[in-house]
Design a protein around this motif. Structure first.
Motif, mmCIF file in Angstrom:
data_model
loop_
_atom_site.group_PDB
_atom_site.id
_atom_site.type_symbol
_atom_site.label_atom_id
_atom_site.label_comp_id
_atom_site.label_asym_id
_atom_site.label_seq_id
_atom_site.Cartn_x
_atom_site.Cartn_y
_atom_site.Cartn_z
ATOM 1 N N TYR A 57 38.493 24.120 -21.117
ATOM 2 C CA TYR A 57 38.126 24.732 -19.835
ATOM 3 C C TYR A 57 38.049 26.250 -19.943
ATOM 4 O O TYR A 57 37.159 26.878 -19.373
ATOM 5 C CB TYR A 57 39.158 24.339 -18.765
ATOM 6 C CG TYR A 57 38.908 24.994 -17.435
ATOM 7 C CD1 TYR A 57 37.964 24.466 -16.550
ATOM 8 C CD2 TYR A 57 39.584 26.144 -17.058
ATOM 9 C CE1 TYR A 57 37.714 25.063 -15.330
ATOM 10 C CE2 TYR A 57 39.340 26.761 -15.831
ATOM 11 C CZ TYR A 57 38.400 26.218 -14.980
ATOM 12 O OH TYR A 57 38.158 26.822 -13.773
ATOM 13 N N ASP A 264 46.536 26.490 -23.385
ATOM 14 C CA ASP A 264 47.226 26.231 -22.113
ATOM 15 C C ASP A 264 48.340 25.231 -22.400
ATOM 16 O O ASP A 264 48.335 24.567 -23.439
ATOM 17 C CB ASP A 264 46.262 25.714 -21.026
ATOM 18 C CG ASP A 264 45.925 24.253 -21.185
ATOM 19 O OD1 ASP A 264 46.565 23.414 -20.521
ATOM 20 O OD2 ASP A 264 45.010 23.946 -21.982
ATOM 21 N N SER A 504 50.926 17.205 -11.206
ATOM 22 C CA SER A 504 49.599 16.670 -11.502
ATOM 23 C C SER A 504 49.139 15.649 -10.463
ATOM 24 O O SER A 504 48.882 15.996 -9.317
ATOM 25 C CB SER A 504 49.607 16.074 -12.914
ATOM 26 O OG SER A 504 48.307 15.830 -13.373
ATOM 27 N N LYS A 529 50.878 21.832 -11.527
ATOM 28 C CA LYS A 529 49.883 21.517 -12.563
ATOM 29 C C LYS A 529 48.592 21.079 -11.895
ATOM 30 O O LYS A 529 48.533 20.035 -11.257
ATOM 31 C CB LYS A 529 50.380 20.411 -13.496
ATOM 32 C CG LYS A 529 49.361 20.016 -14.568
ATOM 33 C CD LYS A 529 49.900 18.889 -15.435
ATOM 34 C CE LYS A 529 48.898 18.489 -16.508
ATOM 35 N NZ LYS A 529 47.701 17.806 -15.974
ATOM 36 N N THR A 531 45.396 20.817 -13.552
ATOM 37 C CA THR A 531 44.378 20.687 -14.600
ATOM 38 C C THR A 531 44.234 19.235 -15.023
ATOM 39 O O THR A 531 45.144 18.418 -14.853
ATOM 40 C CB THR A 531 44.739 21.538 -15.825
ATOM 41 O OG1 THR A 531 46.063 21.197 -16.278
ATOM 42 C CG2 THR A 531 44.691 23.016 -15.491
ATOM 43 N N GLN A 533 43.072 16.615 -18.261
ATOM 44 C CA GLN A 533 42.934 16.560 -19.714
ATOM 45 C C GLN A 533 42.224 15.287 -20.166
ATOM 46 O O GLN A 533 42.202 14.290 -19.453
ATOM 47 C CB GLN A 533 44.321 16.613 -20.403
ATOM 48 C CG GLN A 533 45.016 17.946 -20.339
ATOM 49 C CD GLN A 533 45.561 18.267 -18.962
ATOM 50 O OE1 GLN A 533 46.072 17.403 -18.264
ATOM 51 N NE2 GLN A 533 45.428 19.527 -18.551
ATOM 52 N N THR A 558 42.445 20.316 -22.139
ATOM 53 C CA THR A 558 42.183 20.597 -20.733
ATOM 54 C C THR A 558 40.694 20.875 -20.558
ATOM 55 O O THR A 558 40.169 21.854 -21.084
ATOM 56 C CB THR A 558 43.012 21.801 -20.252
ATOM 57 O OG1 THR A 558 44.395 21.467 -20.317
ATOM 58 C CG2 THR A 558 42.649 22.186 -18.830
ATOM 59 N N SER A 560 39.103 20.530 -17.294
ATOM 60 C CA SER A 560 38.729 20.922 -15.939
ATOM 61 C C SER A 560 39.965 21.220 -15.101
ATOM 62 O O SER A 560 41.094 20.934 -15.497
ATOM 63 C CB SER A 560 37.894 19.813 -15.277
ATOM 64 O OG SER A 560 38.548 18.561 -15.395
ATOM 65 N N LYS A 561 39.712 21.806 -13.940
ATOM 66 C CA LYS A 561 40.764 22.077 -12.959
ATOM 67 C C LYS A 561 40.458 21.287 -11.697
ATOM 68 O O LYS A 561 39.291 21.123 -11.336
ATOM 69 C CB LYS A 561 40.812 23.570 -12.603
ATOM 70 C CG LYS A 561 41.337 24.466 -13.690
ATOM 71 C CD LYS A 561 41.212 25.935 -13.303
ATOM 72 C CE LYS A 561 42.129 26.305 -12.155
ATOM 73 N NZ LYS A 561 42.061 27.760 -11.855
ATOM 74 N N GLN A 571 47.430 24.557 -9.009
ATOM 75 C CA GLN A 571 47.686 25.214 -10.274
ATOM 76 C C GLN A 571 48.578 26.438 -10.082
ATOM 77 O O GLN A 571 48.188 27.402 -9.413
ATOM 78 C CB GLN A 571 46.364 25.607 -10.949
ATOM 79 C CG GLN A 571 46.501 26.377 -12.247
ATOM 80 C CD GLN A 571 47.207 25.604 -13.346
ATOM 81 O OE1 GLN A 571 47.335 24.391 -13.289
ATOM 82 N NE2 GLN A 571 47.682 26.305 -14.353
ATOM 83 N N ILE A 599 46.959 28.469 -17.217
ATOM 84 C CA ILE A 599 45.645 28.840 -16.690
ATOM 85 C C ILE A 599 45.828 29.447 -15.298
ATOM 86 O O ILE A 599 46.733 29.079 -14.560
ATOM 87 C CB ILE A 599 44.725 27.600 -16.644
ATOM 88 C CG1 ILE A 599 44.338 27.209 -18.076
ATOM 89 C CG2 ILE A 599 43.474 27.853 -15.823
ATOM 90 C CD1 ILE A 599 43.513 25.955 -18.170
#
Length: 761
Positions: A57, A264, A504, A529, A531, A533, A558, A560-561, A571, A599
């Motif tokens: 990312y 990251d 997440s 978190k 992001t 993966q 990783t 994308s966010k 994030q 990130i």
């Protein structure tokens, strides 16, 4: 997450083809000579960096910034101040800003130098420990030890380094010695059992009997000191042997992971065994025999037999048995005595339906060969469970979800979405007036499952926004980010519990519930978190003619966010609860913002969405909660305990004077007594069996003062649905389920969540 992966794969086909071609050319360049260990690590590094540079990312350039990140991270994680002198560091520092050049060239000068020095120092440390622990230690000297390497300076010479080792060994011996002295004192201590409740009496009697067996005759200080030194020496020897058994691949993977983490915290390298363990964690199941192993006194020992597994059904293997040899259906047996436990596990695991033969040594030293057929092992503690809490005529459904597991490879039958859907149906059938979804300490998992799961509570609409490297916000794939199921399975009051261990996917769930105003979030600030993966198997990118280099491991990257539908992000920010509750560990949870190289946090445009038609009266519920708990003695104790835990966590300098150390320890023990009530069962809570009667062997906790908690109505807890059926059919299930239910009787935060639900309409 799998659906996101599928979408991203479809949109990047041309890119991946280019990467595959590039990787092949790269590996051809690396492997001009016959394959060897050097070629393998070059190939692993080259393929890993190829993935990172092109699809991460936020990719990093190969420059001094990357070098500095890897340098600092690797030395910090090695606790280098415990092992290196200033002269050692002069050698190492020469390579600090050359790591990027080495990565580009596929060389390992920095890693080889540090690893060589570290190995030498570890061996010296082991030899030093043997010599130092051979003689009695003087604990009357007034000196201290610093246990946090980050607060230390590098030793000026080896003599200073050895003095650091001496202090650390002395601290370990002193801690064991104090523990032994306290236990012996406890045996001789007489307590008034008339003021204890039944639970405390049982615990006290068990403790006294155990200590009497351990110290039939009182031991002298000298005998206890000798035993403490021997215990530390044995532990030091085992640590060294475990380190010596490590393969170069294991040590290299530690270094490669530092390179990956410099991008990251969640971009990671996995060597092949670690990849298998990761897949097991994500799926909640594995293929094997159903025995949990541990290394004990140098032996591979059975620590636990999983109920319902092949080992459990066979009945010939018990906890404490030692595995001597492992053989497959055909072929010679492999001696696993002295083998690293991870290597032994790889021999024992295998595909469903295959045969493994174990040579077992029993406690009486007899041996026997046990033949087992491997099967799918369901790790029940990983899966979601439910219960009903009844108070004052109202029923509250409780769902505990430890993680968002899924079924990637077809090895298991469980997915978190499927299980939660079934549990919600069970709770609906039980006629609950509200549901508590407990996501505390849930570290996340499958994004695809959490999106579908939200559809059980929220009608069609976006659940999360995802942004990839250089992309606009992606909303093209409705299966990944939207739910279109208008037939919401549960429409009643909802509370979601979170804490600093919720991360997440847990944060996606909580954020969506909060943004839609579908329910109330209770607890403490989450991890942060935000992001996504994807896992890549490096073997898939290598030229087939060099397959003898495989397996090379995997890299989780990783890509994308994700963003909240209101445009915000979790994030680094996490999810702030609507109703904060104190948590004993709230100051100790690590957070994304405190990790190496996180990130950045940013915001995007909100997605179009419609609020829940019957939102909770959040402000009123907040005010009522504050009024109800403002002078709550339990909450005040939890808050005080959190501050005390933080103080102890921050204290890293300790005395090495035995009398002073014992004095400090006693002060802490006395201070902890006031917190004991926090972990006692609620005085008005009772567990009901599947037939509706009080559970057998229910401990009488009537002496727990009702004034310490709000409320006081009869608080009945019982299993429903499949769990209740299992309890009726299997006595072992009764024991397991009652352990889960008993935890509810001690959960004061959950009790307060039920009170909020009772006030919701």
């Amino acid at each position: 997450m799998k659906r996101i992966i599928d979408f991203m794969n479809r949109t990047r086909i041309s890119l991946y083809l280019l990467l595959a071609i590039t990787a092949t050319l790269l590996i051809c360049a690396v492997c001009r000579q016959p394959a060897g260990a050097g070629d393998k690590r070059k190939a692993t590094l080259a393929l890993m960096m190829d993935r990172l540079k092109d699809i991460h990312y936020s990719p990093l350039e190969l420059n001094d910034t990357l070098s500095e990140r890897v340098y600092k991270m690797y030395l910090k994680r090695l606790d280098s101040k415990d092992f290196f002198t200033k002269d050692d560091m002069k050698q190492i520092q020469k390579l600090e800003y050359k790591i990027d050049d080495e990565i580009g060239a596929g060389t390992f000068e920095f890693y080889d130098l540090v690893n060589s020095l570290y190995t030498t120092r570890r061996e010296q440390d082991s030899n030093f420990a043997k010599a130092y622990l051979a003689n009695p230690i003087n604990f009357k000297i007034n000196e201290n030890v610093q246990l946090d390497p980050l607060k230390m300076e590098y030793a000026k010479d080896t003599a200073t380094l050895h003095d650091q080792w001496r202090r650390y060994l002395k601290y370990q011996v002193m801690a064991d010695l104090v523990d032994a002295l306290n236990k012996q004192d406890k045996v001789n201590e007489k307590k008034d059992t008339t003021v204890m409740n039944d639970e405390e009496k049982i615990a006290y009697r068990k403790d006294v009997e155990a200590q009497k067996k351990d110290t039939v005759k009182p031991k002298t200080y000298e005998q206890l000191e000798v035993a403490a030194r021997k215990k530390v020496l044995d532990a030091t020897r085992k640590t060294w042997l475990a380190f010596a058994k490590e393969k170069d691949q294991q040590r290299l993977s530690f270094f490669l992971n530092c390179i990956a983490n410099s991008f990251d915290p969640h971009t990671e390298y996995f060597d092949p065994p670690d990849r298998k363990n990761f897949d097991i964690t994500m799926s909640g199941s594995l293929q094997g025999i159903g025995a949990q192993l541990q290394e004990k006194n140098g032996n591979i020992t059975i620590a636990r037999v999983v109920p319902g597994s092949p080992t459990w059904k066979n009945g010939e293997i018990k906890e404490g048995d030692i595995i001597i040899k492992v053989a497959q259906a055909t072929g010679d047996a492999v001696d696993v005595q002295g083998m690293a436990i991870d290597d032994a596990i790889q021999l024992i695991r295998g595909k469903k339906g295959t045969i493994v033969r174990l040579t077992i040594k029993k406690p009486d030293n007899s041996t026997k060969v046990v033949v087992l057929v491997r099967d799918i092992i369901q790790l029940d503690d990983t899966y979601a469970h439910d219960a009903v809490i009844e108070e004052g005529g109202k029923k509250i459904g409780y769902i505990r979800l430890p993680e968002f597991y899924t079924n990637y490879d077809g090895a298991g039958s469980h997915t978190s979405y499927g299980d939660i859907k079934q549990l919600v149906k069970e709770l609906n059938a039980a006629g609950v007036d509200g549901i508590v979804m407990d996501l505390r300490d849930n570290g996340g998992g499958s994004l695809g499952d959490v999106v579908k799961m939200l559809g059980l509570f929220i009608p069609s609409g976006p659940m999360v926004q995802v942004k990839g490297h250089g992309d606009a916000v992606q909303v093209q794939d409705p299966k990944s980010y939207h739910t279109y199921d208008t037939g919401v399975l549960y429409r009643g009051p909802l509370v979601v519990m979170v804490n600093g261990g919720s991360a997440s996917a847990s944060e996606i769930f909580a954020a969506a519930i909060q943004d839609y105003k579908r329910g109330i979030i209770m607890g403490s600030l989450t991890y942060g978190k935000g992001t996504v993966q994807q896992m890549f198997d490096l073997d898939e990118f290598i030229n087939p003619q060099y397959k003898d280099l495989t397996p090379l491991g995997s890299i989780k990257i990783t890509l994308s966010k994700f963003y909240r539908i209101n445009g915000g992000t979790t994030q680094k920010d996490g999810v702030t609860p609507d109703i904060p509750m104190p948590d004993a560990y709230q100051y100790l949870y690590p957070k994304e913002k405190d990790e190496d190289c996180p990130i950045i946090s940013d915001k995007i445009q909100p997605a179009p969405y419609a609020l829940w038609t019957n939102p909770p009266a959040t402000s009123k519920l907040q005010n009522d909660f504050v009024q109800r708990t403002d002078n709550d003695s339990i909450f005040q104790l939890i808050h005080d305990q959190a501050l005390e835990y933080k103080r102890r966590h921050d204290k890293t300098m300790f005395t090495l004077n035995l009398d002073e150390f014992r004095k400090e320890g006693k002060e802490l023990t006395d201070k902890d007594k006031k917190f004991d009530v926090i972990n006692k069962p609620l005085s008005f809570a009772q567990i009901l069996g599947p037939d509706g009667s009080p559970a057998p062997k229910q401990v009488d906790v009537g002496n727990n003062k009702p004034s310490l908690v709000s409320g006081g109505n009869s608080y009945s807890i019982f299993a429903v649905g499949d769990e209740a059926k299992k309890m009726k059919a299997d006595t072992s299930e009764v024991k397991t389920e009652n352990i889960r239910l008993r935890q509810i009787t001690r959960d004061y935060e959950l009790y307060q969540a039920t009170q909020v639900l009772n006030e919701m309409k």
